[in-house]
Write a protein that holds these residues in place. Sequence first.
Motif, PDB file in Angstrom:
ATOM      1  N   PHE A  40      59.524 -35.819  -0.715  1.00 17.63           N
ATOM      2  CA  PHE A  40      60.388 -35.031   0.351  1.00 17.63           C
ATOM      3  C   PHE A  40      59.460 -34.008   1.193  1.00 17.63           C
ATOM      4  O   PHE A  40      60.120 -33.432   1.903  1.00 17.63           O
ATOM      5  CB  PHE A  40      61.155 -34.066  -0.578  1.00 17.63           C
ATOM      6  N   GLY A  41      58.190 -34.364   1.025  1.00 17.17           N
ATOM      7  CA  GLY A  41      57.103 -33.468   1.794  1.00 17.17           C
ATOM      8  C   GLY A  41      57.432 -31.939   1.619  1.00 17.17           C
ATOM      9  O   GLY A  41      57.065 -31.017   2.425  1.00 17.17           O
ATOM     10  N   ILE A  42      57.560 -31.640   0.364  1.00 18.31           N
ATOM     11  CA  ILE A  42      57.772 -30.060  -0.004  1.00 18.31           C
ATOM     12  C   ILE A  42      56.367 -29.814  -0.367  1.00 18.31           C
ATOM     13  O   ILE A  42      55.831 -30.050  -1.720  1.00 18.31           O
ATOM     14  CB  ILE A  42      58.741 -29.874  -1.026  1.00 18.31           C
ATOM     15  N   ARG A  43      55.433 -29.296   0.189  1.00 20.74           N
ATOM     16  CA  ARG A  43      53.987 -28.929   0.078  1.00 20.74           C
ATOM     17  C   ARG A  43      53.904 -27.874  -0.851  1.00 20.74           C
ATOM     18  O   ARG A  43      54.665 -27.028  -0.743  1.00 20.74           O
ATOM     19  CB  ARG A  43      53.246 -28.579   1.360  1.00 20.74           C
ATOM     20  N   PRO A  44      53.113 -27.992  -2.040  1.00 26.23           N
ATOM     21  CA  PRO A  44      53.000 -26.765  -2.855  1.00 26.23           C
ATOM     22  C   PRO A  44      52.371 -25.693  -2.122  1.00 26.23           C
ATOM     23  O   PRO A  44      51.324 -25.988  -1.259  1.00 26.23           O
ATOM     24  CB  PRO A  44      51.981 -27.459  -4.099  1.00 26.23           C
TER      25      PRO A  44
ATOM     26  N   GLN B 106      49.326 -24.463  -6.064  1.00 26.44           N
ATOM     27  CA  GLN B 106      47.977 -25.817  -6.071  1.00 26.44           C
ATOM     28  C   GLN B 106      46.957 -25.246  -6.971  1.00 26.44           C
ATOM     29  O   GLN B 106      46.309 -26.045  -7.825  1.00 26.44           O
ATOM     30  CB  GLN B 106      47.384 -25.663  -4.586  1.00 26.44           C
ATOM     31  N   LEU B 107      46.762 -23.739  -7.215  1.00 26.66           N
ATOM     32  CA  LEU B 107      45.950 -23.048  -8.224  1.00 26.66           C
ATOM     33  C   LEU B 107      46.430 -23.644  -9.505  1.00 26.66           C
ATOM     34  O   LEU B 107      45.616 -23.800 -10.641  1.00 26.66           O
ATOM     35  CB  LEU B 107      45.758 -21.665  -7.987  1.00 26.66           C
TER      36      LEU B 107
ATOM     37  N   PRO C 100      56.708 -29.602 -15.301  1.00 27.29           N
ATOM     38  CA  PRO C 100      57.150 -28.878 -14.196  1.00 27.29           C
ATOM     39  C   PRO C 100      56.168 -29.319 -12.811  1.00 27.29           C
ATOM     40  O   PRO C 100      56.608 -29.278 -11.584  1.00 27.29           O
ATOM     41  CB  PRO C 100      57.151 -27.436 -14.446  1.00 27.29           C
ATOM     42  N   LEU C 101      54.793 -29.459 -13.206  1.00 29.69           N
ATOM     43  CA  LEU C 101      53.924 -29.580 -12.211  1.00 29.69           C
ATOM     44  C   LEU C 101      54.118 -31.065 -11.532  1.00 29.69           C
ATOM     45  O   LEU C 101      54.022 -31.433 -10.563  1.00 29.69           O
ATOM     46  CB  LEU C 101      52.664 -29.576 -12.696  1.00 29.69           C
TER      47      LEU C 101
ATOM     48  N   LEU D 222      51.917 -19.868 -13.892  1.00 33.97           N
ATOM     49  CA  LEU D 222      51.606 -19.517 -12.559  1.00 33.97           C
ATOM     50  C   LEU D 222      52.301 -20.543 -11.516  1.00 33.97           C
ATOM     51  O   LEU D 222      52.956 -19.747 -10.578  1.00 33.97           O
ATOM     52  CB  LEU D 222      49.992 -19.781 -12.442  1.00 33.97           C
ATOM     53  N   ALA D 223      52.260 -21.778 -11.550  1.00 33.09           N
ATOM     54  CA  ALA D 223      52.951 -22.555 -10.817  1.00 33.09           C
ATOM     55  C   ALA D 223      54.502 -22.327 -10.449  1.00 33.09           C
ATOM     56  O   ALA D 223      55.053 -22.134  -9.445  1.00 33.09           O
ATOM     57  CB  ALA D 223      52.734 -24.018 -10.874  1.00 33.09           C
TER      58      ALA D 223
END
Length: 301
Positions: free
Chosen positions: A118-122, A127-128, A107-108, A287-288
């Motif tokens: 696609f520029g979909i920033r986490p 990020q953690l 998934p990560l 978590l992500a």
Amino acid sequence: MQPVTARSAVLFLLIASAAFAVSGPFARAARPVHPLVIAAGRVALAALVLGLVNARAMRRALPTLTPRQRAHVFGAGALLAAHFALFQWGLDRTSLPAALSLVALEPLAVVVWAWVLFGIRPTRPEQLGLSLATIGALVVARGAGSGEHRVEGDLLVLGAVVLYGAYVAAARGIRDALPAHAYAAFVYTGASLSLLLALPLIPGALATASPLPQHAAVYILLLALIPTLIGHTAVQWAARRMSPSIVALVSTGETLGGITVGALWLGTIPNPSEIAGGLFILAGTTLAILASRGTESPSSA
């Protein structure tokens, strides 16, 4: 997206996780057949079933695709073929607990590819989660050299994880051109053709399948039916009705279930590094995906 009950979500997670959990143990039980033969066999059988079930939809959809879209679909099939090949090969070259712990990174990988393409920033929680899971992967790798655990196999599984993220990104890019069931049939057909064409190029691979041991044939058939068809069908159904975060939790269930099945059935007990690293990966992944804003990330093994 239609609302679903907590009971439906739990039932889906139990069924899909159980289906994917047997993937690694069944593949190990098919030894000494070459891992590429196992990958080709399970995907070819799944493609045959999907092709027969969706033949009419495939005939209707094919003329509507542009040459670029057809190339896109074949490219997605090639990515899926490479993913399965690397996963099966890595599984054969490292310990089962290590391979299944690293699979939880899928998934990560989807999150990272969505960012790159696609520029979909986490988000910060994502990020953690990525950081925790990366630490976990490094801890898992520290266990290499103990028992069946080898760095070579770990790297192959990580390659499969990266390719899975690219495969999901490819699916995202063409999801409006085809119905989900027709797309799956085309992609599995492309993946099986890619693997069957690659088989003669791998020294010694075909020798392990001539003749194919009876026990290996049974496990390859089970791999095609349970994790490949039942598991992926459940994920495709859920992806249209449930939140992506719930769907992505299948990867966590696959890892925990697969390690449990391997320990009870095959006696593949994880070493301390694999346990510690696996817990970091599972924590980071959970978590992500619970913090996900909608990134699609079904499981694959």
